[in-house]
Enzyme design. Structure first.
Site, PDB file in Angstrom:
ATOM      1  N   GLU A  41      21.615  48.549 -16.491  1.00 17.38           N
ATOM      2  CA  GLU A  41      20.197  48.849 -16.293  1.00 17.38           C
ATOM      3  C   GLU A  41      20.108  50.285 -15.805  1.00 17.38           C
ATOM      4  OE1 GLU A  41      18.120  46.500 -13.332  1.00 17.38           O
ATOM      5  OE2 GLU A  41      16.182  47.241 -14.040  1.00 17.38           O
ATOM      6  N   CYS A 234      14.629  44.772 -14.114  1.00 19.57           N
ATOM      7  CA  CYS A 234      13.198  45.000 -13.930  1.00 19.57           C
ATOM      8  C   CYS A 234      12.635  46.057 -14.866  1.00 19.57           C
ATOM      9  CB  CYS A 234      12.929  45.389 -12.486  1.00 19.57           C
ATOM     10  SG  CYS A 234      13.364  44.095 -11.315  1.00 19.57           S
ATOM     11  N   ASN A 368      13.200  38.736 -18.396  1.00 22.71           N
ATOM     12  CA  ASN A 368      14.292  39.045 -17.470  1.00 22.71           C
ATOM     13  C   ASN A 368      14.296  38.022 -16.338  1.00 22.71           C
ATOM     14  OD1 ASN A 368      16.248  40.414 -15.863  1.00 22.71           O
ATOM     15  ND2 ASN A 368      14.586  41.352 -14.716  1.00 22.71           N
ATOM     16  N   GLU A 369      13.632  38.330 -15.248  1.00 22.87           N
ATOM     17  CA  GLU A 369      13.532  37.378 -14.129  1.00 22.87           C
ATOM     18  C   GLU A 369      12.105  36.875 -14.110  1.00 22.87           C
ATOM     19  OE1 GLU A 369      14.581  39.144 -10.369  1.00 22.87           O
ATOM     20  OE2 GLU A 369      16.695  38.652 -10.657  1.00 22.87           O
TER      21      GLU A 369
HETATM   22  O1  AHR Z   1      20.052  44.337 -10.654  1.00 25.06           O
HETATM   23  C1  AHR Z   1      18.963  44.794  -9.927  1.00 25.06           C
HETATM   24  C2  AHR Z   1      17.720  43.941 -10.136  1.00 25.06           C
HETATM   25  O2  AHR Z   1      17.925  42.650  -9.649  1.00 25.06           O
HETATM   26  C3  AHR Z   1      17.332  43.706 -11.558  1.00 25.06           C
HETATM   27  O3  AHR Z   1      16.596  44.759 -12.071  1.00 25.06           O
HETATM   28  C4  AHR Z   1      16.510  42.467 -11.493  1.00 25.06           C
HETATM   29  O4  AHR Z   1      16.618  41.683 -12.650  1.00 25.06           O
HETATM   30  C5  AHR Z   1      17.045  41.757 -10.279  1.00 25.06           C
HETATM   31  O5  AHR Z   1      16.039  41.422  -9.417  1.00 25.06           O
END
Ligand code: AHR
Length: 658
Positions: A41, A234, A368-369
């Site tokens: 990321e 994120c 993602n989350e």
């Molecule tokens: O890895 C850091 C963050 O952790 C990522 O962006 C997110 O998916 C998680 O909350």
């Protein structure tokens, strides 16, 4: 006996023999090649300022403060009708109005610009002169400007066309500097336009233009990752609709990729980085290419028509009415990766970018989350559309940010109903959690979606750093992933990269500054699992139970695999206690004619639990390999306190005893 006990106590050794029985003739579930992978990321300056080797910050003058990263002098005007519609800004350098003055600009790079003595750098710029030819100076300046001469690289370039044209110049640095600045100024008295001012090392990974930093890409290659998740995290979701990651903006001509705000620039109030933007120079083409280079299956994560839930309330969410566009983006990404180079629009774009053959994309994560009811109702629409056009693509759904709560249970149930192929689980947890969850997957449902442990790391209590103990507990936990490779098909530690001056989140797998990088203890644990992953699980038990550190197991954790390519048995044992333990590895069931040869034991150990590898001392804790021999099929040995050990034996048939 009493004397022996006292001796063993004094030497920190436990006298009890821990016999581990490995069912060596009973080859178990396959271990998927994707088992241990990486998750990238653009956080902690992982892309711009990190893996992406561009050295100029804000090269297109497209940050909201157009001169962020730059200092101008003399007569510099900002213009906005340049040759690249998505990045229309450029600068006009004009006569400063006095022969004693100069016109030009300086760039500070990302925490300065790092250059190595003897290495070559490629400067490039799009430019045109207004009227007659103009000459510019290109310089690198020392961070310490006390010397007689600030500049240690001085080059000249003639801009001879009144049409926009790309100019290039390669030079060698005679000095090593970690934090130099770049300067460009007009040597002649006319006018000149410049855009997309760029500087790269020539020696990028695989020597590519618009390439990647060699040491960082090589560190990924050395992990031998089976799967490569990208681009987040994120950043996939973004703070709002505008700042979400849009893959279509990341392909095609690099000069025309629009700059995007990076939410990590303002996410941590204790570490703000207001000038954190994504140039998208490391885009989806470069990602697929890197995945191919390092032998990993690409696993893109796409936005599910939702902005980041951790940063927005439900009533700030994107309307369902937008979802058609998001689904089309997913279908188009599959076409970009796999489509025919002649008959499909996106396959043709890929081919024009230099990769005629498909990238053979097999996996796609949607969201993602995510959590709550908004997510499944969106995901379902993606699944219907993707299954219809691309039944071959495996779909991954989210189980939210926590590994065990109501939200997690709700989402897992939804994923089963929606029949996703995988569920992405995230666990950033403390020591205690990692110690006590190595049996997490032993009782998982084998009939539903498989598990992708898409983000995890042991976050030590107190300062969250990459110390040895955190990595040891990750190793202990990972034996549980390996034992359950029939249900866990992929696991990726997170985050991957962090710039020592630009991090927002830690721990991270690989740290770097402008010229150096360091592999953390967690990196070595990941690598030991990855290069020793084998092809099939073998049952390993102690007193009839799996070895997961539970009651009476003296802090031991273990798993074993068969490697059908190497014809090798590989056993991983982790001793999390403060005492050495006697263990025996009993490879049960092998015929008499089987010999176990070329034995090795690789140990990863430190007496100092909070030790970290650093840029100045990168090899404080590294795995050490030694040869061992085994008497028959049983190895009696000892595992030191606080040690992760990997035992490997090659199986051969002794013809004489056959
Ligand atoms: O890895 C850091 C963050 O952790 C990522 O962006 C997110 O998916 C998680 O909350």
């Amino acid at each position: 006996m009493v004397l022996l006990f006292i001796f063993l106590c004094l030497t920190g050794e436990d006298e009890q023999l821990h016999e581990m029985i490995i069912e060596a003739n009973n080859i178990g579930a396959p271990i998927h090649p994707t088992m241990y992978g990486i998750f990238f990321e653009d956080i902690n300056y992982g892309a711009d300022g990190g893996l992406y080797a561009e050295l100029i910050k804000n090269r297109s003058f497209q940050f909201p403060q157009n001169f962020a990263g730059w200092v101008t002098f003399g007569n510099v005007q900002l213009m906005n009708d340049g040759p690249f519609p998505n990045n229309p800004h450029y600068v006009r350098l004009g006569n400063p109005g006095h022969q004693q003055k100069h016109t030009g600009l300086e760039n500070e790079g990302f925490f300065g610009i790092g250059v190595q003595a003897g290495s070559q750098y490629r400067f490039s710029v799009w430019a045109r002169c207004i009227g007659s030819s103009q000459r510019i100076s290109i310089e690198l300046m020392k961070s310490d400007r006390d010397d007689d001469s600030q500049a240690f690289v001085i080059q000249e370039l003639v801009i001879d066309s009144t049409e926009w044209k790309k100019y290039e110049l390669v030079f060698t640095s005679e000095l090593t500097e970690f934090h130099c600045h770049f300067r460009l100024f007009l040597q002649t008295s006319g006018d000149l336009d410049l855009c997309h001012v760029s500087l790269f090392p020539v020696d990028t990974f695989k020597g590519r233009l618009n390439g990647l930093r060699k040491d960082l890409a090589q560190a990924l290659y050395d992990l031998k990752p089976g799967v490569f998740r990208f681009p987040g995290g994120c950043v996939v979701e973004g703070l709002n609709e505008k700042t979400r990651y849009q893959w279509k903006n990341t392909v095609g001509t690099v000069e025309n990729r629009p700059v995007n705000e990076n939410l990590w620039g303002y996410s941590s109030t204790f570490r703000f980085f207001p000038q954190y933007y994504q140039s998208l120079g490391l885009g989806f083409f470069e990602y697929f290419q890197l995945a191919e280079d390092i032998g990993a299956e690409p696993l893109p994560v796409l936005n599910v028509d939702m902005v980041c839930q951790a940063r927005n309330t439900d009533d700030q969410q994107l309307p369902l009415s937008m979802i058609g566009q998001f689904i089309q983006d997913a279908l188009d990404l599959i076409e970009f990766a796999n489509g025919d180079p002649k008959s499909t629009k996106w396959g043709q774009i890929r081919s024009e970018m230099g990769h005629e053959k498909p990238f053979n994309l097999k996996f796609l994560a949607i969201g993602n989350e995510q959590w709550g009811v908004l997510y499944p109702e969106r995901l379902e629409r993606f699944i219907t559309a993707i299954r219809l056009e691309h039944p071959e693509i495996k779909i991954i759904g989210s189980s939210g940010p926590n590994p065990n709560d109501i939200m997690f249970d709700y989402l897992w149930n939804e994923m089963k109903l929606l029949k996703t192929d995988y569920v992405d689980e995230h666990y950033y947890r403390d020591e205690e959690w990692f110690l006590s969850h190595a049996d997490r997957y032993d009782s998982y449902d084998r009939t539903g979606p498989k598990v992708f442990a898409g983000e995890y790391a042991c976050h030590g209590t107190g300062r969250k750093v990459n110390h040895f103990n955190a990595s040891l507990l990750e190793a202990a936990f990972m034996t549980g992933l390996e034992r359950n490779a029939d249900v866990v098909h992929m696991a990726t530690y997170a985050p991957l990269f962090a710039h020592v001056q630009g991090w927002q989140w830690r721990p991270d797998l690989i740290w770097f500054d402008n010229l150096r990088s360091v592999k953390t203890c967690s990196y070595y644990v990941q690598q030991l699992f990855s290069v020793n992953k084998g092809t099939n699980v073998l049952s390993l038990k102690m007193n009839g139970r799996v070895v997961c550190g539970k009651d009476g197991q003296d802090g031991l954790y273990a798993s074993s695999v068969w490697d059908d390519k190497l014809k090798a048995f590989i056993v991983k044992v982790v001793n999390t206690q403060n005492v050495d333990h006697r263990i025996s590895l009993n490879f049960k069931g092998l015929e008499k004619s089987v010999k176990l040869v070329n034995g090795t034991c690789t140990t990863f150990h430190s007496d100092d639990l909070i030790i970290e590898n650093t840029l100045d001392e990168p090899y404080k804790v590294v795995p050490i390999e030694s040869s061992i021999s085994i008497d028959g099929h049983v190895l009696d040995t000892q595992i030191k306190a606080k040690t992760f050990a990997v035992f490997k034996f090659i199986k051969v048939i002794d013809e004489e005893n056959d």
